[in-house]
Design a protein around this motif. Structure first.
Motif, mmCIF file in Angstrom:
data_model
loop_
_atom_site.group_PDB
_atom_site.id
_atom_site.type_symbol
_atom_site.label_atom_id
_atom_site.label_comp_id
_atom_site.label_asym_id
_atom_site.label_seq_id
_atom_site.Cartn_x
_atom_site.Cartn_y
_atom_site.Cartn_z
ATOM 1 N N ILE A 39 0.840 -1.202 0.000
ATOM 2 C CA ILE A 39 0.000 0.000 0.000
ATOM 3 C C ILE A 39 0.878 1.256 0.000
ATOM 4 O O ILE A 39 0.681 2.189 -0.787
ATOM 5 N N LEU A 40 1.879 1.272 0.878
ATOM 6 C CA LEU A 40 2.731 2.462 0.984
ATOM 7 C C LEU A 40 3.529 2.693 -0.300
ATOM 8 O O LEU A 40 3.614 3.819 -0.795
ATOM 9 N N THR A 41 4.102 1.624 -0.847
ATOM 10 C CA THR A 41 4.937 1.814 -2.038
ATOM 11 C C THR A 41 4.091 2.199 -3.248
ATOM 12 O O THR A 41 4.541 3.001 -4.068
ATOM 13 N N PHE A 42 2.862 1.671 -3.359
ATOM 14 C CA PHE A 42 2.009 2.103 -4.470
ATOM 15 C C PHE A 42 1.568 3.556 -4.277
ATOM 16 O O PHE A 42 1.375 4.281 -5.255
ATOM 17 N N PHE A 43 1.425 3.996 -3.026
ATOM 18 C CA PHE A 43 1.159 5.416 -2.791
ATOM 19 C C PHE A 43 2.337 6.257 -3.307
ATOM 20 O O PHE A 43 2.151 7.253 -4.013
ATOM 21 N N VAL A 91 8.994 -2.027 -3.126
ATOM 22 C CA VAL A 91 7.813 -2.821 -3.506
ATOM 23 C C VAL A 91 8.205 -4.291 -3.618
ATOM 24 O O VAL A 91 7.406 -5.193 -3.342
ATOM 25 N N MET A 92 9.473 -4.536 -3.990
ATOM 26 C CA MET A 92 9.938 -5.922 -4.046
ATOM 27 C C MET A 92 10.026 -6.512 -2.629
ATOM 28 O O MET A 92 9.767 -7.698 -2.417
ATOM 29 N N ALA A 93 10.384 -5.660 -1.662
ATOM 30 C CA ALA A 93 10.381 -6.119 -0.270
ATOM 31 C C ALA A 93 8.951 -6.432 0.166
ATOM 32 O O ALA A 93 8.726 -7.359 0.957
ATOM 33 N N GLY A 94 7.982 -5.670 -0.353
ATOM 34 C CA GLY A 94 6.577 -5.942 -0.032
ATOM 35 C C GLY A 94 6.140 -7.306 -0.534
ATOM 36 O O GLY A 94 5.592 -8.118 0.222
ATOM 37 N N PHE A 95 6.389 -7.563 -1.825
ATOM 38 C CA PHE A 95 6.041 -8.878 -2.372
ATOM 39 C C PHE A 95 6.858 -9.971 -1.667
ATOM 40 O O PHE A 95 6.346 -11.052 -1.378
ATOM 41 N N GLY A 96 8.135 -9.687 -1.413
ATOM 42 C CA GLY A 96 8.995 -10.670 -0.756
ATOM 43 C C GLY A 96 8.493 -11.005 0.635
ATOM 44 O O GLY A 96 8.444 -12.173 1.035
ATOM 45 N N ASN A 97 8.093 -9.972 1.375
ATOM 46 C CA ASN A 97 7.568 -10.198 2.720
ATOM 47 C C ASN A 97 6.349 -11.097 2.696
ATOM 48 O O ASN A 97 6.209 -11.995 3.506
#
Lengths: 548, 38
Positions: A39-43, A91-97
């Motif tokens: 959410i944060l990275t897409f913002f 955003v890669m950390a988001g998907f990775g998480n």
């Protein structure tokens, strides 16, 4: 839609799990942290996109005065900084998480609290950077912030940029430690390194590259901060400093970061193509080795960003050949992706369209990259829009196509809802047309001599290219907004996603959509990098056996 | 809950990587000092 069922169909939200705001703020669950990252990275992506639109409108014709040159420089700097440090890398950390613990059959990340710290530092670092707009103006020396410009930049925008990047650096370093420990120590029984899903392999390389390269940028930025505020002269040639030192250190970090951003995108493509080709991945080992090779070679080629500074001939030749050598493992990947699709039963669902679009457009960026690696060519087009075109076809395709492919692929798993297929297909084509309209004319701008980072121009021969690019950027923005609308409206829709809507291959598709807090009730036998595919095949064979 | 051997392995690996990061940062600063004052 595939509706295969597996033993783990636990309820999405156990009764003990709270959904209140505080439960999200205080969470250490890798899935919730992953969602907050997304959410944060897409913002930040939308903010960076608004910056880009301002730049494009300013350049839509000669001598435009939408913004002053000073404001243009700030927006241009923050556009690049936002897209790279606040969107594509995290955003890669988001998907990775969200995905790594699921793909390796783990309960959570190795250090759940550190994981939460990484996320909150990302938010804090972004706030520190953006706060500069409220004070004396943002940083204005470009996302590369070369001295002497960045040393002499007035006000404190540049200082806040440096401090913000330090905070983001700690966030990504801590996150990288967590990924490495999780992947190497927390795998389920049977999940050997040689059976890791490709996305998890690329996150492993992403993390190692951050650990190795991140501290170099931290050092370069520390010296920049000292030069600006504490009277040192690391980068000042008048006092025995070396102005090129920063460029060496910056690119020693930032070229690997190109692959920090690209490799997880490659991993997403490697997950999606076989599922929608109804075939196992072609050349799993070759794809793993090429991932490791790209990560290694990425540290040897930083000088190709600096051909214009006047290296000696042997140094130029070294960086040229080393840079071109990266085309070999990259070519292996593209060959294997085509091999995966070859003779497959292709299903052009939205994730597949974005994945195939990524391959085609990334290839264009790769080819212009080979041209730029040839230093006589680079010296002709250095600091022109040809370079801007190249890196948007390389780095722009990662968020706009690979990440979008990943978003459309894993959205049902993350939310338990299906996206509107028709709107997703339409948004792909709008994005595809808008992307090419925006960035392809930049090759022409660059070859006809238009420098990058100029706030305005008077050469009317550049006007048509700029008009097409500006129109394209508006089309691209519409496409991105269509995706965002699809995401938001689908969350409230009644299109419930089953555990495995696509007929997926890796472990995340074995659990419910969304997964329960504990991820899995049980795990299937893991005998390859595609355990769910193996399970489905065994069942099909058993059904055939029973029928005969 | 993670079992103790896994937790210990995690801590050891994180410690090694953190030390590596600190050493790379220190080496970068030393390069800076040598280049600008050497």
């Amino acid at each position: 839609m595939v509706t295969e069922t597996y033993p783990t169909q636990a309820p999405a939200a156990p009764a003990t799990r709270s959904d209140g705001l505080w439960s999200w703020i205080s969470t250490v669950d890798h899935k919730r942290i992953g969602i907050m990252y997304l959410i944060l990275t897409f913002f930040f992506f939308l903010v960076g996109g608004v910056f880009a639109l301002v730049l494009r409108l300013q350049l839509s014709g000669p001598s435009k005065t939408l913004v002053s040159p000073e404001i243009y420089d700030q927006i241009m700097t923050m556009h690049g900084t936002t897209m790279i440090f606040l969107f594509v890398v995290p955003v890669m950390a988001g998907f990775g998480n969200y995905l790594v613990p699921l793909q390796i059959g783990a309960r959570d990340m190795a250090f759940p609290r550190l994981n939460a710290l990484s996320f909150w530092l990302l938010l804090f670092g972004g706030m520190v950077m953006y706060s500069s707009f409220l004070w004396t103006g943002a940083a204005d020396a470009g996302w590369t912030s070369y001295p002497p410009l960045s040393v002499q930049s007035p006000g404190h925008g540049q200082d806040l940029w440096i401090v913000g990047l330090h905070i983001l650096g700690i966030s990504s370093f801590v996150g990288a430690l967590n990924f490495i420990c999780t992947i190497h120590n927390m795998r389920a029984p049977g999940m050997r390194m040689s059976r890791l899903p490709l996305f998890t392999w690329t996150i492993d390389m992403y993390a190692f590259m951050i650990v190795a390269a991140g501290p170099v940028l931290a050092g370069a930025l520390t010296m920049l901060l000292l030069d600006r505020n504490y009277g040192t002269h690391f980068y000042n040639p008048d006092h025995n400093g070396n102005v090129l030192l920063y460029q060496h250190l910056f690119w020693f970090y930032s070229h690997p970061v190109v692959y920090v951003m690209a490799l997880p995108g490659f991993g997403m493509i490697s997950e999606i193509l076989p599922v929608f080709s109804r075939k196992p991945l072609f050349g799993y080992r070759a794809l793993v080795y090429s991932t490791v090779a790209i990560a290694f070679l990425g540290f040897l080629v930083w000088g190709h960003h600096m051909f214009a500074v006047g290296f000696s001939e042997p140094v130029q030749i070294w960086f040229m050949l080393a840079s071109m050598s990266i085309a070999v493992p990259t070519g292996v990947k593209i060959f294997n992706w085509i091999g995966t699709m070859w003779m497959g039963q292709l299903r052009f669902e939205p994730p597949m369209l974005f994945a195939v679009g990524f391959i085609g457009l990334f290839l264009i960026g790769g080819l212009s990259g080979i041209m730029l690696a040839i230093y006589p060519i680079d010296q002709q087009v250095t600091d022109t829009y040809f370079v801007v075109a190249h890196f948007h076809y390389v780095l722009g395709t990662v968020p706009v196509f690979a990440v979008m492919a990943g978003l459309h692929y894993w959205f049902p798993k993350i939310t338990g809802k299906m996206l509107d297929r028709r709107l997703a297909l339409q948004s792909f084509w709008v994005i595809f047309i808008g992307f090419n309209m925006t960035f392809f004319p930049m090759h022409g701008m660059g070859l006809s001599g238009m420098p990058r980072r100029i706030a305005t121009y008077t050469n009317s021969s550049w006007t048509i290219y700029n008009q097409i690019a500006t129109l394209g950027s508006i089309v691209l923005a519409v496409g991105v907004l269509m995706v965002m609308w699809n995401v938001l409206s689908s969350l409230r829709s009644s299109r419930t996603a089953p555990a495995d809507p696509w007929g997926g291959y890796s472990l995340e598709w074995y659990t419910s959509s969304p997964p329960p807090a504990h991820n899995f009730d049980d795990l299937p036998p893991i005998r390859s990098e595609r355990p769910v595919y193996d399970l489905r095949r065994e069942r099909a064979l058993a059904r055939e056996g029973a029928a005969s | 809950m993670i079992d103790k051997p896994t937790a210990t392995r995690n801590l050891k690996l994180a410690l090694v990587l953190s030390i590596l990061g600190v050493l790379i940062f220190a080496a970068t600063m030393i390069v800076g000092v040598i280049v600008s004052h050497g």
